[in-house]
Design an enzyme around this catalytic site. Structure first.
Site, short mmCIF file in Angstrom:
data_model
loop_
_atom_site.label_atom_id
_atom_site.label_comp_id
_atom_site.label_asym_id
_atom_site.label_seq_id
_atom_site.Cartn_x
_atom_site.Cartn_y
_atom_site.Cartn_z
N ARG A 118 0.79 -1.23 0.00
CA ARG A 118 0.00 0.00 0.00
C ARG A 118 0.82 1.27 0.00
NH1 ARG A 118 -3.38 -3.27 1.77
NH2 ARG A 118 -1.55 -4.23 2.66
N THR A 119 1.74 1.36 0.97
CA THR A 119 2.47 2.62 1.13
C THR A 119 3.31 2.87 -0.12
OG1 THR A 119 2.49 2.19 3.49
CG2 THR A 119 3.98 3.90 2.69
N LYS A 178 27.32 -5.44 -1.68
CA LYS A 178 28.78 -5.50 -1.80
C LYS A 178 29.45 -4.82 -0.62
CE LYS A 178 28.43 -4.90 -6.82
NZ LYS A 178 28.66 -3.86 -7.83
N ARG A 194 11.45 3.46 3.45
CA ARG A 194 10.92 2.59 4.51
C ARG A 194 12.03 1.63 4.89
NH1 ARG A 194 5.45 -0.91 4.94
NH2 ARG A 194 4.72 1.18 5.36
N HIS A 235 5.51 6.13 11.72
CA HIS A 235 5.00 6.05 10.36
C HIS A 235 4.20 7.33 10.14
CE1 HIS A 235 3.66 4.55 6.64
NE2 HIS A 235 3.22 3.36 6.99
#
Ligand code: NCD
Length: 356
Positions: free
Chosen positions: A86-87, A115, A136, A169
Site C-alpha cells: 500500500r504505502t 557489496k 521505509r 510512520h
C-alpha cells in the site's frame, strides 16, 4: 533555531522531539518529513484542505494534466527495503499525479549494499540522480540518519519517512487524520472525539504516530485496548499526559465500543518477534460482526491494513467501515505533502479556487 546542517549527529540525537522538529523544518535546508511531532494543528488543517483540492482537481482530464505538469522536472527515489504494498503504491501514485519521475530499490540484495556499501553511501548515490527520497526501513531512526547525512552533503535533498522500525510512520498518521477530518466534518471535527486503538499497540508504528498527531486536537480521549504484552508504550502516554490529553488502558473491547467515535484496529506485528514467537491470544481483540450493534451510527472503523483476522470481510460492507477509503486517502495526502515539499501547493490551491 539552527538547521540540521549546522549540528552534529550526536547533538541531533540528544535533542528533544520538539527540538528535532525545529531543525527538520524548512529554513536553510530542505523540508524532511520524519516525525509526527513536525505537524501542528494548522499544518494538519491546511494539508487536509490541500489533499481535498488535489482530489477535486484530479477528477477531470484537464485537472489531471495541470497536476502532472507541476513537477516533471523532479524525480523521487522509493527506497523500500522493508515489505510494502500500500504505502509503496500510494507514494508511487502520488508522484505520478504530480508528474514526478520515479526510481525504486526494494531489495537491497540487488544493490551495492550487498557489496558492503553503507546505507549512507547508497543514499548519497540516490541523491545524485533524484530530488526526493521516500524510504521505509526496519531500522528505527534510519530516515533521520539519512536526512542528517544528506544535509551535510553537496546535494541535500528532502527525505520522507515511509515507516521506520516499529517506531514511526508519520505519513500513515497524516492519512489517518485526513480520514478522521472527512468522516467527522459534519459532526464537529476531530475535537472532543473518542478514539479506541485495538491490537498490537506496542509495535504498531501507525498507532504510535497517530496517537501523537491526535494530541493536536482539543479534548480527544484515547483508549488503548490490548493484551498486557502489546499495550502502548509509556513514552506515548507520557506525551499525551504532558499535553493535557486524557487516555485510558483497557483489555475489554466490548465495554469501550459504545463510547467510540473511531475504532482503529491493528494486526499483530510478529515480524518484530525476537527468538521465540510470542503466543498471545488476540481473539478478544477482533472486531467481529457481533460487535457492530454496539457501535454508534456516526462512528467509524479504521485499519492501516494489511489485516489478518482482526476484521472479517463481512464488516467491509457496513457504511462505518472506512479502511478502504482510508487507504485511497493516503494517495491524496501524500500528493499534498510532496507538493508542499516542492512548494507548488499555492498553485494547486489557486487552480482549485478558480475551478470551484
Ligand atoms: C502498516 C505498516 O507497515 O506499519 N501498514 C501500512 O503502512 N499501511 C501496518 C502494518 O504493517 O500492519
Amino acid at each position: 533555531m539552527s538547521s540540521l546542517r549546522d549540528i552534529s549527529w550526536d547533538q541531533y540525537q540528544a535533542f528533544s522531539l520538539a527540538q528535532k522538529s525545529g531543525v527538520l523544518a524548512k529554513g536553510g535546508g530542505p523540508l524532511h518529513v520524519l516525525l509526527p511531532q513536525q505537524f501542528d494543528r494548522a499544518n494538519l488543517d491546511s494539508l487536509g484542505e490541500l489533499a481535498t483540492s488535489i482530489r477535486f482537481i484530479a477528477k477531470s482530464k484537464e485537472g489531471s494534466l495541470f497536476l502532472s505538469s507541476l513537477l516533471p522536472h523532479k524525480r523521487a527515489m522509493l527506497y523500500f527495503s522493508q515489505p510494502s504494498t500500500r504505502t509503496f503504491l500510494s507514494f508511487l501514485s502520488a508522484c505520478q499525479i504530480l508528474g514526478l519521475g520515479i526510481g525504486e530499490v526494494r531489495d537491497p540484495s540487488t544493490s551495492s549494499e550487498f557489496k558492503g556499501e553503507t546505507h549512507e553511501d547508497s543514499v548519497r548515490t540516490f541523491s545524485s540522480y533524484f530530488d526526493l527520497i521516500i524510504m521505509r526501513s526496519k531500522i528505527g531512526g534510519l530516515a533521520e540518519r539519512v536526512a542528517w547525512v544528506l544535509s551535510h552533503s553537496e546535494r541535500p535533498i528532502p527525505v520522507v519517512n515511509a515507516g521506520s522500525g516499529s517506531d514511526q510512520h508519520p505519513t500513515q498518521a497524516l492519512l489517518d487524520i485526513y480520514t478522521l477530518q472527512r468522516s467527522f466534518k459534519d459532526i464537529g471535527g476531530i475535537d472532543g472525539k473518542t478514539v479506541v486503538f485495538v491490537g498490537d499497540l506496542a509495535r504498531g508504528r501507525t498507532v504510535r504516530s497517530l496517537s501523537v498527531l491526535l494530541a493536536n486536537y482539543s479534548k480527544v480521549h484515547q483508549i488503548f485496548v490490548a493484551p498486557p504484552e502489546f499495550q502502548i508504550g509509556k513514552d506515548v502516554l507520557d506525551l499525551l499526559t504532558s499535553k493535557g490529553l486524557s487516555w485510558e488502558l483497557s483489555s475489554d473491547l466490548d465495554s469501550v465500543i459504545p463510547r467510540a467515535d473511531a475504532v482503529y484496529m491493528t494486526r499483530v506485528q510478529d515480524e518484530w518477534d525476537e527468538g521465540a514467537v510470542k503466543k498471545v491470544d488476540i481473539s478478544k481483540y477482533c472486531f467481529t460482526v457481533d460487535k457492530l450493534p454496539l457501535l454508534k451510527s456516526s462512528a467509524i472503523i479504521m485499519h492501516p491494513l494489511p489485516r489478518r483476522n482482526e476484521i472479517p470481510t463481512e464488516i467491509d460492507h457496513d457504511p462505518r467501515a472506512k479502511y478502504w477509503r482510508q487507504m485511497r486517502n493516503g494517495m491524496w495526502v501524500r500528493a499534498a505533502l510532496i507538493s508542499r515539499i516542492f512548494e507548488c501547493d499555492h498553485e494547486i490551491e489557486a487552480y482549485a479556487h478558480a475551478k470551484r
